[in-house]
Enzyme design. Structure first.
Site, PDB file in Angstrom:
ATOM      1  N   GLN A 250       5.887  -8.816   4.219  1.00 55.75           N
ATOM      2  CA  GLN A 250       5.670  -8.620   2.777  1.00 55.75           C
ATOM      3  C   GLN A 250       6.937  -8.943   1.988  1.00 55.75           C
ATOM      4  OE1 GLN A 250       4.362  -4.616   3.393  1.00 55.75           O
ATOM      5  NE2 GLN A 250       2.199  -5.114   3.126  1.00 55.75           N
TER       6      GLN A 250
ATOM      7  N   SER B  46       9.498   2.968   6.080  1.00 55.34           N
ATOM      8  CA  SER B  46       8.053   2.919   6.188  1.00 55.34           C
ATOM      9  C   SER B  46       7.482   4.273   6.604  1.00 55.34           C
ATOM     10  CB  SER B  46       7.634   1.861   7.222  1.00 55.34           C
ATOM     11  OG  SER B  46       8.075   0.578   6.832  1.00 55.34           O
TER      12      SER B  46
ATOM     13  N   CYS C 173       0.819  -1.210   0.000  1.00 48.18           N
ATOM     14  CA  CYS C 173       0.000   0.000   0.000  1.00 48.18           C
ATOM     15  C   CYS C 173       0.857   1.266   0.000  1.00 48.18           C
ATOM     16  CB  CYS C 173      -0.947   0.008   1.199  1.00 48.18           C
ATOM     17  SG  CYS C 173      -0.127   0.028   2.802  1.00 48.18           S
TER      18      CYS C 173
ATOM     19  N   GLY D 125     -13.563  -5.756   5.083  1.00 49.88           N
ATOM     20  CA  GLY D 125     -12.350  -6.530   4.818  1.00 49.88           C
ATOM     21  C   GLY D 125     -11.801  -7.144   6.085  1.00 49.88           C
TER      22      GLY D 125
END
Length: 534
Positions: free
Chosen positions: A205, A194, A135, A276
């Site tokens: 990830q 990040s 994302c 979700g």
């Protein structure tokens, strides 16, 4: 977040964060002005309510012109490409360099990573590739025969994949090469790049890139080792420093943002809906519970994941609703979190126009932490709704930035150690072709002399025992003679020999025995590219 702007000779401006510019880092951002001519095979169609649909034309190219260009490379290889080893490079964009509107167009779903890697490796100058798409970033790591031509091809591939003109892409792309590219991935895996320094989800990830690559066999040995060393660096940073203590993830920052935007008197009683139930969604529920929220409605395609979350998180009431009731649930909520892998928006302006007002007539909050976005920007055009996406989370984490920068400096020591380990491994690969050719050269001589010897003795006098004894004698002589030269081709960091000394030894052996290793290795690589194209 503060950024350090750097202008390259090509006129490309770096927008990487200032806390990520260690001394000596080169080539922070590069404009690639040449374009690869080979078309892209990977098509991705993205529909947004505030932008037009785009698609990349899929076609194949096995034309004689393409192959002849590679043949010319082969002919010129000794002069142009054999003077340096293949480069590792990364090109991409992140939350630090590009808005979510652009990142979502380039995002590649995990199930399509292998397909994208295959297309990248079909490019003329790309040997190996990997895709890291989250994302907050979309980064492509490659091993390139020629780094500037390879990056040019990847840039064009990204443009065709996303439908974004290459000129527009270059305003947001960053490119790093060799040691800088390696350090960047180690920093990414460690959580230093990040949105929130030290967040942990990015490490999983990075692990997923390796897992997918091993399962499908698409990762080359350099990229595979690079990502494995990055995982090691990420684990060490989290275990050996305090950078992860009290770390805030994207999910927890989303919860913090929602509570900041709600009136203080209503924060704990607000009606919460989550769309979700994946990893990000589960973290949202966990952080809602930690803030004292007592109930959350979870909208998902099926109930299995919601049941699993309910079994794991006990201190909050979790109510499951099917996807068909999503709009109805939104109408009964004050805050809606969205975290799905949908390529198209779940909420548009038309979906919210007829929703009833919130309990206190305040604006209904949509907190969208998905990329591509689940909530169209047009929803904000409706006065009773406010939309926040991952780019809006920066204000939540700004307060902790200074403390985390101090912790990041501790992590850089570990990253430097892991970087040295990876570079020593990669340097050791450079002498492998010479070792193989020297061994093959010695074996050919041994075989020829054995054949002469056996011919002189004759079949009648040559017993099995005699033959075996002569072969063992010749093997022993060859191995002892090769032991010294091969020892001086080691460059794995296990002794005091420098890389320069090892390479000098390699070039000397190439000259003495006419091995011509460098040129032959390059020709093999180009031949494989020609064969693949034809």
């Amino acid at each position: 977040m503060a950024t350090a702007a750097t202008t390259t000779p090509c006129g490309f401006v770096s927008r990487l964060p200032s806390h990520q510019a260690p001394p000596g880092r080169k080539s922070q951002l590069l404009l690639i002005q040449e374009h690869a001519k080979k078309p892209c095979f990977f098509r991705r169609i993205t529909t947004r309510c505030d932008s037009s649909s785009s698609s990349a034309n899929a076609s194949s190219d096995s034309s004689p012109a393409s192959i002849s260009a590679l043949e010319r490379l082969k002919a010129a290889g000794a002069d142009r490409y054999t003077k340096e080893k293949c480069s590792i490079a990364v090109i991409g964009l992140s939350i630090h360099t590009a808005p979510v509107e652009m990142r979502e167009k380039l995002a590649i779903p995990e199930q399509q990573w292998c397909r994208a890697i295959g297309e990248l490796c079909d490019l003329n100058h790309i040997e190996e590739a990997a895709v890291l798409s989250t994302c907050n970033r979309m980064e492509i790591y490659v091993v390139a025969l020629s780094w500037h031509r390879g990056i040019s091809e990847v840039t064009e591939w990204m443009s065709k994949t996303s439908g974004i003109p290459a000129a527009e892409l270059r305003e947001h792309l960053f490119m790093l090469r060799d040691g800088d590219a390696t350090r960047h991935l180690f920093e990414v895996s460690s959580g230093l790049d990040s949105l929130v320094l030290g967040e942990g989800q990015i490490l999983s990830q990075v692990k997923q890139v390796v897992k997918n690559g091993q399962g499908s066999g698409v990762l080359g040995k350099n990229i595979d080792r690079l990502f494995k060393n990055a995982i090691t660096a990420g684990k060490r940073v989290r275990c050996e420093t305090s950078i992860a203590s009290g770390a805030v993830s994207v999910s927890s920052a989303a919860v913090e943002l929602a509570l900041m935007k709600l009136p203080v008197s209503q924060a704990l009683t607000a009606r919460m809906v989550l769309v979700g139930a994946g990893k990000m969604g589960k973290l949202v529920i966990k952080h809602l519970a930690s803030k004292g929220i007592e109930r959350v409605v979870v909208v998902n395609r099926s109930s299995e994941r919601v049941d699993a979350i309910r079994d794991d998180i006990k201190n909050i009431e979790i109510v499951y609703k099917p996807l068909e009731e999503m709009v109805k649930c939104a109408g009964e909520a004050d805050v809606i979190f969205t975290s799905t892998a949908s390529d198209t928006p779940l909420f548009l302006k038309s979906n919210v126009e007829n929703l009833p007002p919130t309990a206190n007539d305040d604006a209904r909050l949509f907190i969208d932490i998905s990329v591509p976005r689940n909530v169209g920007a047009c929803v904000s055009d409706h006065g009773s709704s406010k939309v926040f996406n991952v780019d809006d989370l920066k204000e939540v984490v700004e307060a902790n930035k200074e403390d985390r920068i101090r912790k990041a400096m501790e992590a850089q020591v570990i990253i430097s150690e892991e970087l040295k380990s990876f570079e020593a491994w990669r340097d050791s690969l450079e002498t492998v072709p010479t070792i193989k050719k020297l061994r093959s050269y010695a074996d050919r001589i041994k075989g020829s002399e054995l054949e002469k010897c056996f011919g002189k003795i004759g079949d009648e006098a040559l017993t099995k025992k005699t033959r075996r004894s002569i072969e063992e004698l010749s093997n022993g002589i060859v191995n002892k003679l090769l032991h010294g030269p091969l020892q001086h081709l080691r460059s794995d960091g296990s002794d005091s020999r420098t890389l320069e000394e090892t390479l000098d030894n390699m070039h000397a052996l190439n000259r003495m025995f006419s091995l011509d290793t460098v040129t032959s290795v390059f020709k093999q690589k180009v031949k494989s590219k020609v064969d693949k194209s034809s």
